[in-house]
Enzyme design. Structure first.
Site, mmCIF file in Angstrom:
data_model
loop_
_atom_site.group_PDB
_atom_site.id
_atom_site.type_symbol
_atom_site.label_atom_id
_atom_site.label_comp_id
_atom_site.label_asym_id
_atom_site.label_seq_id
_atom_site.Cartn_x
_atom_site.Cartn_y
_atom_site.Cartn_z
ATOM 1 N N GLY A 61 0.984 -1.209 0.292
ATOM 2 C CA GLY A 61 0.086 -0.133 0.049
ATOM 3 C C GLY A 61 0.777 1.416 -0.018
ATOM 4 O O GLY A 61 0.044 2.326 -0.262
ATOM 5 N N ASP A 120 -5.066 2.295 10.916
ATOM 6 C CA ASP A 120 -6.434 2.058 10.883
ATOM 7 C C ASP A 120 -6.800 0.905 12.828
ATOM 8 O O ASP A 120 -6.574 2.430 13.514
ATOM 9 C CB ASP A 120 -6.395 0.829 10.521
ATOM 10 N N PHE A 169 -14.367 2.313 4.420
ATOM 11 C CA PHE A 169 -13.546 1.613 3.676
ATOM 12 C C PHE A 169 -13.150 2.788 2.544
ATOM 13 O O PHE A 169 -13.615 2.508 2.005
ATOM 14 C CB PHE A 169 -14.312 0.606 3.123
HETATM 15 P P1 5GP Z 1 -4.072 -2.039 11.016
HETATM 16 O O1 5GP Z 1 -3.362 -3.067 11.417
HETATM 17 O O2 5GP Z 1 -3.559 -0.603 11.535
HETATM 18 O O3 5GP Z 1 -5.985 -2.480 11.702
HETATM 19 O O4 5GP Z 1 -4.479 -2.318 9.311
HETATM 20 C C1 5GP Z 1 -3.216 -1.718 8.479
HETATM 21 C C2 5GP Z 1 -3.917 -2.030 7.238
HETATM 22 O O5 5GP Z 1 -5.133 -2.543 7.085
HETATM 23 C C3 5GP Z 1 -3.332 -0.809 5.799
HETATM 24 O O6 5GP Z 1 -1.967 -0.919 6.130
HETATM 25 C C4 5GP Z 1 -4.431 -1.464 5.431
HETATM 26 O O7 5GP Z 1 -3.448 -2.042 4.301
HETATM 27 C C5 5GP Z 1 -5.017 -2.437 5.811
HETATM 28 N N1 5GP Z 1 -6.752 -1.062 5.741
HETATM 29 C C6 5GP Z 1 -7.376 -0.616 6.556
HETATM 30 N N2 5GP Z 1 -8.143 0.580 7.020
HETATM 31 C C7 5GP Z 1 -7.506 0.504 5.483
HETATM 32 C C8 5GP Z 1 -9.415 1.121 4.273
HETATM 33 O O8 5GP Z 1 -10.228 2.000 4.815
HETATM 34 N N3 5GP Z 1 -8.965 0.739 2.863
HETATM 35 C C9 5GP Z 1 -7.532 -0.661 2.825
HETATM 36 N N4 5GP Z 1 -7.791 -0.578 1.467
HETATM 37 N N5 5GP Z 1 -6.919 -1.094 3.256
HETATM 38 C C10 5GP Z 1 -6.852 -0.422 4.654
#
Ligand code: 5GP
Length: 197
Positions: A61, A120, A169
């Site tokens: 990403g 996130d 999302f």
């Molecule tokens: P976390 O561990 O902070 O919950 O998630 C981080 C990862 O989740 C990010 O690097 C990304 O790959 C994915 N992610 C979190 N929210 C989104 C979103 O709204 N859209 C997308 N495409 N990926 C997300």
């Protein structure tokens, strides 16, 4: 000629025809991302003046943030990448983090800046920071283009934040749904029927 969005404005102009039906709204237009990267790069330049930075991009990403940030920096910077699994094709974090690709570089004694697309729950980043700190770098900081503060499950120090987004999302500018949409220049939301959210 590109089609206009239903209300006749130009917000969908940068979105290729093939993706337009799936897109609900343009949350952060490409021009805003560009401006924000200018600001963030200037901050990083000021903070790391006379130091050698190691940028650690989190695949996949963060590829565009990495590319577009690095080209704006004037401080000396090297790049490395890690790949971790936190999402499959689903849209919620499992909290389980696995390193799929580790760094090629030793980071002991170095100034590390983790470059993220989105934070996130923060679980992925929390794991990454702890993991990298155990390798005894001189410093570890984080730059994230997007953050969803309302979703945070762990407290995290993020030195550079591009945009705070609501609990929706998003895809585009490196972010995918099922490996698609990464190449969109804007950050957009998808229609519910597309991702089932
Ligand atoms: P976390 O561990 O902070 O919950 O998630 C981080 C990862 O989740 C990010 O690097 C990304 O790959 C994915 N992610 C979190 N929210 C989104 C979103 O709204 N859209 C997308 N495409 N990926 C997300």
């Amino acid at each position: 000629m590109p089609e206009r969005s239903p209300d006749g404005d130009h917000r969908f102009d940068l979105i290729p025809e093939v993706y337009r039906d799936a897109v609900e709204s343009v949350l952060i237009p490409a021009a805003d991302i560009e401006r924000k990267l200018d600001e963030m790069a200037a901050q990083v330049d000021a903070d790391y003046a006379d130091r050698e930075l190691l940028l650690v991009g989190v695949l996949k990403g963060a590829i565009f943030v990495m590319a577009d940030l690095t080209r704006r920096l004037t401080v000396s910077s090297a790049m490395d990448f890690m790949a971790v699994s936190s999402y499959g094709s689903s849209t919620t974090s499992s909290g389980v983090v696995r390193i799929l690709k580790d760094l090629d570089t030793e980071i002991e004694g170095r100034d590390v800046l983790i470059v993220e697309d989105i934070v996130d729950s923060g679980l992925t980043l929390d794991y990454l920071i702890k993991n990298l700190r155990s390798r005894r770098p001189a410093s570890v900081e984080v730059l994230a283009l997007l953050t969803k503060p309302s979703r945070r499950e762990v407290e995290l120090p993020i030195a550079y934040v591009g945009f705070e987004v609501p609990d929706v999302f998003v895809v585009g500018y490196g972010l995918d749904f099922d490996e698609d949409y990464r190449g969109l220049r804007d950050v957009v939301t998808l229609k519910h029927e597309v991702y089932g959210g």
